[in-house]
Design a protein around this motif. Structure first.
Motif, PDB file in Angstrom:
ATOM      1  N   CYS A  81       0.827  -1.209   0.000  1.00 13.93           N
ATOM      2  CA  CYS A  81       0.000   0.000   0.000  1.00 13.93           C
ATOM      3  C   CYS A  81       0.860   1.257   0.000  1.00 13.93           C
ATOM      4  CB  CYS A  81      -0.924   0.008   1.217  1.00 13.93           C
ATOM      5  SG  CYS A  81      -1.973  -1.460   1.348  1.00 13.93           S
ATOM      6  N   PRO A  83       0.499   5.823  -0.096  1.00 20.51           N
ATOM      7  CA  PRO A  83      -0.448   6.926   0.143  1.00 20.51           C
ATOM      8  C   PRO A  83      -1.148   7.355  -1.147  1.00 20.51           C
ATOM      9  CG  PRO A  83       1.647   7.333   1.233  1.00 20.51           C
ATOM     10  CD  PRO A  83       1.849   6.140   0.357  1.00 20.51           C
ATOM     11  N   ARG A  84      -2.368   7.881  -0.978  1.00 21.02           N
ATOM     12  CA  ARG A  84      -3.156   8.271  -2.139  1.00 21.02           C
ATOM     13  C   ARG A  84      -2.524   9.417  -2.919  1.00 21.02           C
ATOM     14  NH1 ARG A  84      -9.334   8.306   0.291  1.00 21.02           N
ATOM     15  NH2 ARG A  84      -9.508   6.039   0.647  1.00 21.02           N
ATOM     16  N   CYS A 137      -5.920  -2.439   0.880  1.00 27.00           N
ATOM     17  CA  CYS A 137      -5.359  -1.093   0.990  1.00 27.00           C
ATOM     18  C   CYS A 137      -6.455  -0.037   1.152  1.00 27.00           C
ATOM     19  CB  CYS A 137      -4.507  -0.777  -0.235  1.00 27.00           C
ATOM     20  SG  CYS A 137      -3.003  -1.773  -0.361  1.00 27.00           S
ATOM     21  N   LYS A 140      -7.469   0.772   4.588  1.00 28.44           N
ATOM     22  CA  LYS A 140      -6.443   1.515   5.316  1.00 28.44           C
ATOM     23  C   LYS A 140      -6.356   2.960   4.865  1.00 28.44           C
ATOM     24  CE  LYS A 140      -3.510  -2.615   5.762  1.00 28.44           C
ATOM     25  NZ  LYS A 140      -2.178  -3.206   5.450  1.00 28.44           N
ATOM     26  N   LYS A 142      -5.456   3.792   1.852  1.00 29.29           N
ATOM     27  CA  LYS A 142      -4.337   3.868   0.923  1.00 29.29           C
ATOM     28  C   LYS A 142      -4.701   3.208  -0.400  1.00 29.29           C
ATOM     29  CE  LYS A 142      -0.725   4.054   4.472  1.00 29.29           C
ATOM     30  NZ  LYS A 142       0.555   3.468   4.957  1.00 29.29           N
TER      31      LYS A 142
END
Length: 422
Positions: A81, A83-84, A137, A140, A142
């Motif tokens: 995963c 971060p976006r 993910c 979470k 993410k």
């Protein structure tokens, strides 16, 4: 409500057995075919082609191993995963294109595919995630580094790339052999009385009055700049001319064979053997070329406009190589004149490694190899992306992009086969 796909527990054993049998049959047939080709090469004493076939097998094994790793590591990689905000960078599509295709939730949630139903309330098979259950993910907050479905698509691309690379190599070799057939008539001419008289070893002539001198010793050869310009345009009017072939043949015989053996030597067959040896280099893929392939994938990013410049790089490289090869032949003529204005018999050229870039003739072969692979890569990428995402997609969403990729792919290919034996 979505229909869950069946596992092997719920699949008839006869269906699994049929699929396995078909796959095994195709694999065994390919293996027997390659074995037959290798046996035929050995029977015909084609040692270089036999080595090339072994390299093809090695490359297919490497690509197969990569495919196997993708299958085995599909789940672990899809559970990595990120971060976006990082996942939202360097996309092939612009934000507007992604919203138009998947909806605003695609941008907000950062997921590749959402629950997108068609008119019958079933999952679209080409847009469903190849995951077991849910996206770990997403819960979470993410995004997966590469989704399982994305890995599956990459798996297909590797298969398409392998097919295109092998086909490119085979077609290139076949066209090279076809091109050299006309040299047989030039070789037969060296056995005639007329040729022997025209190249009488006791005959004195001015270097600039010989056929080779008239082609390469002129006012344009006095300046390096004008000579480069002349050689650049000369490559479009015959990569290997008759006078160049005969002069290079004579120079090779004088440098490597004893006196009196010229009439028995077949220079055309020697060049054919050289083509086979070069072919063993071209069919392989070095780690450096694999790294370049990864960089090509990286350039398919929105805003980079790679379709405007990337397809032209192989064309530029092969044109520079063609001009350089013509430049080498012209410098051979200049070296003859530097030794004296008068020559005895046919002019004798003396090739040397110092005429090539960095004193390495194999660097030109590397560039030719690079052009072949990049051409195969770009056409394979175009076919794969069209199959996976339809003709107009994020990788080539403009009509001019499609036209440039297809046109330059074929133009570069024919330019490559035109200059390989220059």
């Amino acid at each position: 409500m979505a229909i869950k796909e069946r596992s092997l527990e719920e699949t008839p054993t006869w269906a699994v057995a049929v699929v396995c049998f078909v796959l095994l049959f195709i694999s065994i047939m390919i293996e027997y075919f390659l074995h037959f080709i290798g046996h035929w090469f050995k029977k015909k004493h084609k040692k270089a082609l036999s080595e090339a076939l072994e390299k093809v097998k090695a490359e297919l094994m490497l690509l197969g191993f990569i495919s196997l790793l993708l299958v085995v590591l599909q789940t672990p990689v899809s559970q990595i995963c990120i971060p976006r905000n990082i996942a939202a960078t360097w996309h092939p599509c612009s934000n507007q294109q992604e919203i138009a295709k998947y909806g605003k939730d695609y941008i907000d949630d950062g997921r590749k595919i959402l629950e997108d139903f068609d008119s019958n309330d079933f999952y679209s098979p080409r847009r469903s995630l190849a995951t077991k259950g849910y996206d770990k993910c997403a819960e979470k907050g993410k995004v997966a580094l590469v989704s399982a479905y994305g890995i599956h698509q990459l798996h297909i691309f590797i298969f398409v790339l392998a097919v295109f690379h092998v086909l490119y190599c085979i077609i290139t070799y076949a066209l090279g052999k076809t091109k050299m057939k006309k040299w047989k008539s030039w070789e037969r001419e060296t056995k005639t009385i007329e040729y022997q008289y025209a190249n009488d070893p006791e005959r004195f002539r001015f270097a600039r009055d010989t056929s080779f001198g008239r082609r390469h010793l002129n006012i344009w050869s006095k300046s390096t700049f004008t000579l480069w310009i002349t050689c650049f345009f000369r490559q479009f009017f015959g990569s290997v001319t008759k006078v160049d072939y005969l002069t290079l043949r004579h120079g090779f015989i004088m440098a490597h064979l004893p006196a009196g053996s010229a009439a028995r030597f077949d220079f055309q067959k020697y060049i054919e053997r050289s083509l086979e040896q070069d072919f063993t280099v071209v069919v392989g893929i070095s780690p450096l070329i694999w790294c370049i392939a990864v960089l090509f994938i990286l350039t398919n990013t929105h805003g980079w406009n790679s379709y405007l410049w990337l397809p032209f790089i192989p064309l530029l490289v092969i044109l520079i190589v063609g001009a350089k090869l013509q430049m080498i032949i012209s410098k051979l003529g200049l070296r003859i004149q530097e030794k004296g204005d008068v020559v005895k018999g046919a002019p004798v050229v003396e090739p040397g490694d110092d005429l090539f870039w960095f004193g390495r003739p194999r660097f030109i072969l590397f560039l030719i190899h690079l052009v072949l692979f990049t051409n195969a890569f770009q056409l394979a990428f175009f076919v794969w992306s069209t199959y996976e995402f339809t003709l107009k997609n994020c990788f080539h969403h403009k009509t001019e992009d499609i036209a440039i990729r297809i046109t330059m792919g074929f133009v570069n290919f024919f330019n490559y086969t035109y200059y390989t034996k220059a």
